[in-house]
Design a protein around this motif. Structure first.
Motif: not given
Length: 410
Positions: A262-267, A303-310
Motif C-alpha cells: 500500500e501507499a498513501k497520498l494526500t492533497v 479547504t479540504t485535505d484529500f487522502t487515498f491509498t493505491v
C-alpha cells in the motif's frame, strides 16, 4: 455417487513427478466411486517462459496471438496428466477449452465466460471417464482462442462445477486450507474448517492469496461449495459456502488479512467545492490506477485535505499526476508515504456484535500503534498503519480476538 471438480495449480503439476502424484490422488477419488472432472493450470513457470518468448519477439505482442501462445501451457498439462491416468488403468480424456466449448467474449487476455456446453462432458462421465480440462482458456463466437486472465484456472473450475451441478469444487494448492491469518506471521494461526463466501471475498480482496477474487465471486453467485485442500498432504481443508450453512457457533471474527503493498497520498489545502473529488481522482482513474481507501477532511478555512491509498507500484506515477492536479486546483501541496500497510479484521459475526471496531482500536493503542486511516463495511474493519508495525498489529489482533490455536492442539 457424487460429482467433484478438482483443480490443481501450477505448483501441484510443476514436474512429471508431481503430475504422477496428482494422478494417484485422482485415481483414488475415482476408485471411491465418484465422478471426477480435473482442471489444471500450466506447469509452474511455464506461463512466464512463454511470456518471455513473446517479449523476445516484440514488446507489444498482439493480444490474440498471446492467447494462442499462453493457452499451450495448460494443453501440455492435460495431455501429461491424462497419460498418467491411463497408465494407471483409469479411463480418462483431455479437453481444451475449445473442445469443452467454454464460450467467452472476445476480450483477449481477460475474457469473460458466457456459456459452457457440457453435453459431451456428461456423456464421457456416464461412460466412466475422468475428464481432464485445460484451465484458463476458452473460445469466442468466431472460434478464436481466449484466455481468462489472472486466476483463470480457478474460474474455469468453478464455472464447470456450476454448469455440471457438481457437489463440490475442490481447489488443490500448496496450503492445506484457509487460515485465520498468514502462519508465517502468526505461528499459532488456525486453519478454518468453514468460512462464508462473503468472508472469503473480503480476505481475498485484502491480500489473502489462497483464492482469486473472481473465482469466489463466481462460486457465491452460483452457490458452488468450494473446498481448499493441499495437493501434498491429506486433510479436510476449508469449506467455503453460504452464510446460512455456517451460522451456528459463528465466531465474531473469522480472520485477519493484511497487505504490505500500500501507499498513501494526500492533497492538502484543496478548495472545498463541489466536484473536487472527481477532479482529483478522475486523472488517476484515467491512468488505469485503482484507488482503495479514501478519507476527506474539511478544515475551518473552507479547504479540504484529500487522502487515498493505491498499490505501492503506482505510487510514483500517482504522485506525479497529483502534482499537476494540485497546481490546477490551487491546492497547497501533495504529500506521500509508501511505507504503510493495511490490516483488516473480517467476520460475518460483526453484524450481530457491537464493539468490534473499538476493540480493534484499543488493541492497537495498547501496542502504541497509530491509526492513519479507517475503512469499514458490514463484515470488515480496515486500518492503515506504518508498515514497520504491521506484523505486530496482526499478532496483537489475532490474540485479542481469540483466534490463536490452543497450545494443546498444536
Amino acid at each position: 455417487m457424487a460429482l467433484y471438480v478438482h483443480k490443481y495449480g501450477g505448483t501441484s503439476v510443476g514436474s512429471v513427478e508431481r503430475i504422477e502424484h496428482v494422478a494417484d490422488k485422482v485415481k483414488s477419488a475415482r476408485d471411491a466411486g465418484d465422478d471426477i472432472v480435473v482442471v489444471v493450470s500450466a506447469m509452474s513457470g511455464e506461463t512466464n517462459r512463454l511470456v518471455d518468448l513473446a517479449k523476445g519477439i516484440t514488446d507489444q505482442p498482439n493480444p490474440r496471438e498471446m492467447d494462442v501462445l499462453l493457452s499451450t501451457g495448460e494443453q501440455v498439462t492435460i495431455a501429461l496428466l491424462t497419460m498418467a491416468l491411463q497408465k494407471r488403468g483409469c479411463a480418462a480424456r483431455s479437453y481444451t477449452g475449445d473442445q469443452v466449448r467454454i464460450l467467452t467474449d472476445s476480450a483477449h487476455t481477460k475474457a469473460r465466460i458466457r456459456h459452457i456446453d457440457v453435453d459431451a462432458m456428461r456423456n464421457d462421465l456416464k461412460a466412466g471417464r475422468v475428464l481432464v480440462v485445460a484451465g484458463f482458456q476458452g473460445v469466442d463466437e468466431l472460434g478464436n482462442t481466449t484466455t481468462l486472465g489472472r486466476g483463470g484456472s480457478d474460474t474455469t473450475a468453478v464455472a464447470l462445477a456450476a454448469a455440471l451441478k457438481a457437489d463440490e469444487c475442490r481447489i488443490y494448492t500448496d496450503v492445506d486450507g484457509v487460515y485465520t491469518t498468514d502462519p508465517r506471521v502468526v505461528d499459532r494461526a488456525r486453519r478454518l474448517d468453514r468460512i462464508t463466501f462473503e468472508e472469503m471475498l473480503e480476505m481475498a480482496s485484502l491480500g489473502s492469496k489462497v483464492l482469486q477474487i473472481r473465482s469466489v465471486e463466481f462460486a457465491g453467485k452460483y452457490n458452488v461449495p468450494l473446498r481448499v485442500l493441499s495437493s501434498f498432504e491429506d486433510g479436510p481443508g476449508t469449506l467455503i459456502s453460504l452464510e446460512e450453512e455456517t451460522k451456528m457457533e459463528q465466531p465474531v471474527i473469522s480472520g485477519i488479512a493484511f497487505n504490505r503493498d500500500e501507499a498513501k497520498l494526500t492533497v492538502l489545502g484543496v478548495p472545498d467545492i463541489p466536484g473536487v473529488a472527481s477532479r482529483i481522482l478522475g486523472p488517476v482513474s484515467a491512468a488505469n490506477i485503482e484507488v482503495d481507501m479514501i478519507v476527506q477532511n474539511v478544515a475551518a478555512d473552507n479547504t479540504t485535505d484529500f487522502t487515498f491509498t493505491v498499490h505501492r507500484n503506482d505510487f510514483d506515477r500517482v504522485k506525479q499526476i497529483l502534482t499537476e492536479v494540485a497546481n490546477d486546483l490551487g491546492a497547497r501541496e501533495v504529500r506521500g508515504d509508501s511505507a504503510i500497510g493495511k490490516v483488516s479484521i473480517v467476520g460475518v459475526g460483526m453484524r450481530s456484535h457491537a464493539g468490534v471496531a473499538s476493540k480493534m482500536f484499543d488493541t492497537l493503542a495498547a501496542e502504541n500503534i497509530n491509526i492513519q486511516m479507517i475503512s469499514t463495511s458490514e463484515i470488515k474493519v480496515s486500518v492503515v498503519i506504518a508498515e514497520k508495525y504491521l506484523e505486530l498489529a496482526v499478532r496483537a489482533l489475532h490474540s485479542a480476538f481469540e483466534l490463536d490455536e490452543p497450545a494443546e492442539s498444536r
